[in-house]
Each structure stands twice: as C-alpha cells, then as structure tokens.
Design a protein around this motif. Structure first.
Motif, PDB file in Angstrom:
ATOM      1  N   ILE A 295       0.822  -1.213   0.000  1.00  9.54           N
ATOM      2  CA  ILE A 295       0.000   0.000   0.000  1.00  9.54           C
ATOM      3  C   ILE A 295       0.856   1.263   0.000  1.00  9.54           C
ATOM      4  N   SER A 296       2.153   1.120   0.288  1.00 15.01           N
ATOM      5  CA  SER A 296       3.049   2.279   0.202  1.00 15.01           C
ATOM      6  C   SER A 296       3.183   2.797  -1.232  1.00 15.01           C
ATOM      7  N   LYS A 297       2.729   1.995  -2.223  1.00 17.59           N
ATOM      8  CA  LYS A 297       2.789   2.444  -3.606  1.00 17.59           C
ATOM      9  C   LYS A 297       1.529   3.203  -4.031  1.00 17.59           C
ATOM     10  N   GLN A 298       0.542   3.239  -3.131  1.00 18.50           N
ATOM     11  CA  GLN A 298      -0.660   4.017  -3.421  1.00 18.50           C
ATOM     12  C   GLN A 298      -0.339   5.500  -3.248  1.00 18.50           C
ATOM     13  N   GLN A 299      -0.772   6.315  -4.195  1.00 22.25           N
ATOM     14  CA  GLN A 299      -0.450   7.738  -4.148  1.00 22.25           C
ATOM     15  C   GLN A 299      -1.000   8.406  -2.900  1.00 22.25           C
ATOM     16  N   SER A 300      -2.206   8.043  -2.498  1.00 19.27           N
ATOM     17  CA  SER A 300      -2.802   8.676  -1.322  1.00 19.27           C
ATOM     18  C   SER A 300      -2.006   8.368  -0.061  1.00 19.27           C
ATOM     19  N   VAL A 301      -1.450   7.160   0.014  1.00 15.21           N
ATOM     20  CA  VAL A 301      -0.638   6.778   1.175  1.00 15.21           C
ATOM     21  C   VAL A 301       0.678   7.547   1.169  1.00 15.21           C
ATOM     22  N   ARG A 302       1.297   7.658  -0.004  1.00 14.62           N
ATOM     23  CA  ARG A 302       2.545   8.424  -0.091  1.00 14.62           C
ATOM     24  C   ARG A 302       2.317   9.887   0.282  1.00 14.62           C
ATOM     25  N   GLU A 303       1.178  10.434  -0.132  1.00 14.46           N
ATOM     26  CA  GLU A 303       0.870  11.821   0.224  1.00 14.46           C
ATOM     27  C   GLU A 303       0.677  11.973   1.732  1.00 14.46           C
ATOM     28  N   ALA A 304       0.023  10.997   2.360  1.00 18.31           N
ATOM     29  CA  ALA A 304      -0.173  11.044   3.811  1.00 18.31           C
ATOM     30  C   ALA A 304       1.160  11.021   4.543  1.00 18.31           C
ATOM     31  N   ILE A 305       2.079  10.179   4.069  1.00 20.76           N
ATOM     32  CA  ILE A 305       3.399  10.092   4.687  1.00 20.76           C
ATOM     33  C   ILE A 305       4.173  11.396   4.486  1.00 20.76           C
ATOM     34  N   ASP A 354      -4.251  10.407  12.977  1.00 23.72           N
ATOM     35  CA  ASP A 354      -5.417  10.010  12.196  1.00 23.72           C
ATOM     36  C   ASP A 354      -4.990   9.311  10.908  1.00 23.72           C
ATOM     37  N   ARG A 355      -3.972   9.840  10.252  1.00 23.45           N
ATOM     38  CA  ARG A 355      -3.477   9.191   9.039  1.00 23.45           C
ATOM     39  C   ARG A 355      -2.888   7.810   9.351  1.00 23.45           C
ATOM     40  N   ALA A 356      -2.159   7.742  10.468  1.00 15.91           N
ATOM     41  CA  ALA A 356      -1.567   6.456  10.855  1.00 15.91           C
ATOM     42  C   ALA A 356      -2.653   5.428  11.161  1.00 15.91           C
ATOM     43  N   ILE A 357      -3.708   5.871  11.828  1.00 18.26           N
ATOM     44  CA  ILE A 357      -4.836   4.976  12.115  1.00 18.26           C
ATOM     45  C   ILE A 357      -5.441   4.466  10.818  1.00 18.26           C
ATOM     46  N   GLN A 358      -5.632   5.365   9.860  1.00 17.89           N
ATOM     47  CA  GLN A 358      -6.244   4.988   8.590  1.00 17.89           C
ATOM     48  C   GLN A 358      -5.386   3.963   7.856  1.00 17.89           C
ATOM     49  N   ILE A 359      -4.096   4.162   7.845  1.00 19.28           N
ATOM     50  CA  ILE A 359      -3.196   3.243   7.150  1.00 19.28           C
ATOM     51  C   ILE A 359      -3.125   1.886   7.854  1.00 19.28           C
ATOM     52  N   HIS A 360      -3.357   1.897   9.175  1.00 25.75           N
ATOM     53  CA  HIS A 360      -3.350   0.628   9.910  1.00 25.75           C
ATOM     54  C   HIS A 360      -4.697  -0.094   9.811  1.00 25.75           C
ATOM     55  N   GLY A 361      -5.687   0.536   9.211  1.00 24.21           N
ATOM     56  CA  GLY A 361      -6.990  -0.106   9.070  1.00 24.21           C
ATOM     57  C   GLY A 361      -7.645  -0.340  10.421  1.00 24.21           C
ATOM     58  N   GLY A 362      -8.348  -1.462  10.552  1.00 30.53           N
ATOM     59  CA  GLY A 362      -9.048  -1.767  11.801  1.00 30.53           C
ATOM     60  C   GLY A 362      -8.117  -1.839  12.992  1.00 30.53           C
ATOM     61  N   GLY A 363      -6.891  -2.290  12.747  1.00 35.63           N
ATOM     62  CA  GLY A 363      -5.940  -2.373  13.840  1.00 35.63           C
ATOM     63  C   GLY A 363      -5.644  -1.026  14.469  1.00 35.63           C
ATOM     64  N   GLY A 364      -5.751   0.025  13.675  1.00 33.69           N
ATOM     65  CA  GLY A 364      -5.398   1.353  14.166  1.00 33.69           C
ATOM     66  C   GLY A 364      -6.273   1.861  15.282  1.00 33.69           C
ATOM     67  N   VAL A 365      -7.524   1.385  15.339  1.00 38.60           N
ATOM     68  CA  VAL A 365      -8.421   1.833  16.414  1.00 38.60           C
ATOM     69  C   VAL A 365      -8.488   0.825  17.551  1.00 38.60           C
ATOM     70  N   SER A 366      -7.662  -0.216  17.487  1.00 37.45           N
ATOM     71  CA  SER A 366      -7.676  -1.263  18.505  1.00 37.45           C
ATOM     72  C   SER A 366      -6.597  -1.022  19.549  1.00 37.45           C
ATOM     73  N   GLN A 367      -6.597  -1.897  20.555  1.00 36.06           N
ATOM     74  CA  GLN A 367      -5.582  -1.809  21.601  1.00 36.06           C
ATOM     75  C   GLN A 367      -4.243  -2.402  21.181  1.00 36.06           C
ATOM     76  N   ASP A 368      -4.182  -2.970  19.976  1.00 34.67           N
ATOM     77  CA  ASP A 368      -2.940  -3.593  19.522  1.00 34.67           C
ATOM     78  C   ASP A 368      -1.888  -2.584  19.086  1.00 34.67           C
ATOM     79  N   PHE A 369      -2.303  -1.354  18.871  1.00 34.33           N
ATOM     80  CA  PHE A 369      -1.379  -0.290  18.485  1.00 34.33           C
ATOM     81  C   PHE A 369      -1.600   0.914  19.394  1.00 34.33           C
ATOM     82  N   PHE A 370      -0.629   1.789  19.424  1.00 31.54           N
ATOM     83  CA  PHE A 370      -0.679   2.893  20.388  1.00 31.54           C
ATOM     84  C   PHE A 370      -1.508   4.084  19.917  1.00 31.54           C
ATOM     85  N   MET A 371      -1.931   4.082  18.643  1.00 33.98           N
ATOM     86  CA  MET A 371      -2.476   5.294  18.039  1.00 33.98           C
ATOM     87  C   MET A 371      -3.784   5.770  18.649  1.00 33.98           C
TER      88      MET A 371
END
Length: 407
Positions: A295-305, A354-371
């Motif tokens: 997904i790092s090759k997606q333009q929207s992801v590169r723009e977020a980074i 918020d961008r990091a959460i989006q890139i992590h998908g469902g995991g981003g809003v869970s307790q498995d990550f710090f975001m």
C-alpha cells in the motif's frame, strides 16, 4: 539559533533512546493491560518503581528543570530538553519513569520558582525524589474555565488558616494513589477591581478533611489510569496560612509562570507521538499488500506520509524556536511563540495519528497499536492549558497591536 545539539544533549538522546528500547517499549502493552485489568487501577504498574531506579542510576532523572534553578536542576536549558521530551513522549506513560511527567513537572516548577523554603522542603523535595505525585486543580465544571477569571472556588483567610470551598474537575494527577498534594487556584479577593488580582494559589494536601474525590473523568472512554483526571469537591478545607503560594492575589502571575513551560512540554511530547506514528505508518504501508502491491505504492498513502513528515518538521522547528526564546528572554518574551506551538502541535499530532490509524486499518483503532490512545490524548490537549481558540484570540490580539504600532 544553533540547530546542532551539544555533545551532552546528543549523548542524553542516545542514552534515552537506548533506555526506551531496553526497558519501555518491551513492556508498553503489558503496562496498559495491567492498569486496565487491575482492581487497583490508580496504582502504578509494579515495574514503575524499578524503572525509576534504573533511570536515576543512569542519570536520566529530573531533566526538565531549566538551569536557572541551581542545584535542583540538571543544568539543561529548555532548548536542550526539547529533543529529550520528544523521545519520552513516544510512549504515553514513559515520562513518569524519568520524573518528567505532567502535572508534576509544572507543580515542581511552581514550587521551585514561587515556593518558600518550608514549602520546598515539605513538597518539592519528595516530588523531585519521585516519592510522591501531585495534582493541579484549576478548572471548574460550573464556569467557562477557558476564562480563568471565572474561577469561583473561594480561599478565605480565617486567623492562621485559609478555608477553601469549591468544585473542581479535570484535576490532573489526583486519581493516582501516590498523589499527596494539590495546587488549588481560587479567589481570595473576589471584589478586587483588578480581575487578575482576585486569585491566589494554595497548597492543599489531598488527605485534608473536606477534600472529596468524586470520580475519575474519562477521555474518549479512556480513564488515563493510573494518573487520571478527578472531579473534586472542596468543602470547608482548612489549611495553614503558610500554604499560600507567593502571596494573596498572585495566582495569575503563578499560572502564567507555570503554564508556559507546561504548554511547551506537552508540545514536545506531541511531536514525539507524531514522529512515532509517522515511522509506524511507513512500516505498515511497506509491509501490507492490497490489490496486488504494497500500500506504500498508493499515491494517497505516499501523500499522507509526505504531508506528515512536513508538518512534524515544521512543528519541531517552531518548538525549538519557542524553547530558545524562553531561554534567552524568559517565558513572557516567548509568550507568542508558546501560543503558536500550543495551537500547532496538538492539532498536528491529531492529524498525523489520524493518518496512521487509517493506514493501519481496523488495527489502528484497537488496543494492539498505540495510536488510539495517543489520539485521545492529543485531542484533549487542544483543550488542556487553554483551548486553541483562547490562544488564537490572544495571539491575534498581540500581533495586531504589534504591527499596528510599527506604522
């Protein structure tokens, strides 16, 4: 401004980073699981005391006090402390390990700057040693506390004592089992024609009769254990007249001295959170495949980074400029820059997280990550120590006057 850190600061950065890698990151998840499952959530994780001892032994203790405080201070400037606070800020609870966490840092600065020798002996020394924690009681539920002249808690002199009556909330740190002392802001002279001379600050031990902790307040569902934010009722709380800080009518003066460093410390830590979020979104984007490619090759992801990296660097440089100005001219001289970074940094952290959460998908809003936890803190900081709107109002007023006067 010299953008190269001194040899001492570079060494401290390396030592702090190594400490975080060896002792903090490996137990980060365990720490949260403990406070969430414990029947004593306001007690620190059992590891905390051993981590503090390790930090003391490695000279990574009380790094926050500017060198102007003499023997109480490790001798760092605000500018030198900034990159260290950023490293600590990468994990929400890590600052406590180094005795550099809010609200204790602000309270220690108040006692160091404005306390008398007796107050320093009784409260500052154990705080500096990490033996106790503290709380700061300013905000009230019944008034718009963004205008601190609205504070209604009364502090009335009766002989050799003061009697405190009022209701506070968002009293940071007061839920912690080791919290022993509150700094309370209230009115000693409500009829004074100068609205900024009505208030005073006073020390109130948490175990004083009449101090009632009503409940902890959650932030986006998190109780922020083990520090917490308490709603407190103060009912005929009687403390010695010697507990007044600096003198009657000096509350606003103290608040400005306290909140300047406190605000910029929050911003330093916010940048650490955002930087960590950027790093983790890059790792996630490079390691996850969708529609046949990383997904790092997606333009929207590169723009977020890219956007995140730009915004972090802008906020970091503004923080360093504000810290440098504080060192050279004092907190008052740096007030506009402090206001700028207090407006910028929490919002920046929210956007990057918020961008990091989006890139992590469902995991981003869970307790498995710090975001998710980090986002809740960053969003709350847009209100803490003055909401964005108040800082923008005052900053706009100051700038309009300054440039109008140049004509």
């Amino acid at each position: 401004m010299d953008f190269d850190y001194s040899k001492r600061v570079t060494e401290l950065q390396q030592r702090l980073t190594l400490f975080m890698e060896q002792y903090i990151y490996p137990v980060e998840t365990e720490y949260y699981e403990y406070v969430e499952s414990s029947d004593k959530p306001w007690e620190s994780h059992p590891l905390m005391e051993s981590l503090k001892e390790k930090a003391k032994a490695e000279g990574l203790w009380n790094l926050f006090l500017p060198r102007s405080y003499g023997e109480l201070s490790p001798g760092l400037t605000n500018l030198e402390y900034a990159p260290l606070a950023e490293i600590m800020g990468r994990v929400l609870w890590a600052s406590e390990v180094f005795n550099c966490s809010a609200p204790d840092t602000g309270n220690m600065e108040v006692l160091a700057r404005y306390g008398n020798e007796e107050q320093k002996k009784e409260w500052l020394e154990p705080l500096m040693n990490g033996d106790i924690r503290s709380g700061f009681a300013m905000t009230e539920p019944d008034v718009a506390s963004s205008d601190a002249t609205n504070v209604e808690t009364s502090i009335l002199r009766e002989g050799d004592n003061y009697v405190i009556n009022g209701r506070k909330w968002w009293t940071s740190g007061a839920m912690n089992a080791h919290c022993k002392i509150l700094i309370v802001m209230g009115k000693t002279d409500p009829e004074n024609s100068d609205r900024y001379k009505q208030q005073s600050m006073i020390l109130a031990p948490l175990d004083t009769p009449g101090v009632t902790v009503v409940r902890p307040l959650n932030v986006f569902g998190f109780n922020d254990a083990p520090e917490g934010h308490a709603e407190i009722i103060l009912e005929d709380v009687r403390v010695s007249a010697g507990n007044i800080l600096l003198g009657e009518g000096r509350g606003f003066e103290i608040a400005q001295g306290r909140l300047g460093p406190g605000r910029i410390h929050h911003c330093m830590r916010c940048i650490g959170l955002a930087q960590r979020a950027l790093e983790e979104m890059c790792v996630r984007a490079s390691s996850r495949t969708a529609f046949g490619q990383p997904i790092s090759k997606q333009q929207s992801v590169r723009e977020a980074i890219a956007q995140s990296a730009c915004e972090i660097e802008q906020a970091r440089l503004l923080t360093l400029e504000a810290a440098d100005k504080m060192d050279k001219g004092g907190n008052k001289a740096a007030k506009d820059l402090i206001a700028m970074i207090k407006i910028v940094a929490p919002s920046l952290a929210c956007r990057v997280l918020d961008r990091a959460i989006q890139i992590h998908g469902g995991g981003g809003v869970s307790q498995d990550f710090f975001m998710a936890r980090a986002y809740s803190l960053s969003r709350a900081l847009r209100l803490a120590d003055g909401p964005d709107e108040v800082h923008m109002m005052q900053l706009g007023r100051n700038l309009a006057k300054y440039y109008a006067d140049q004509v």
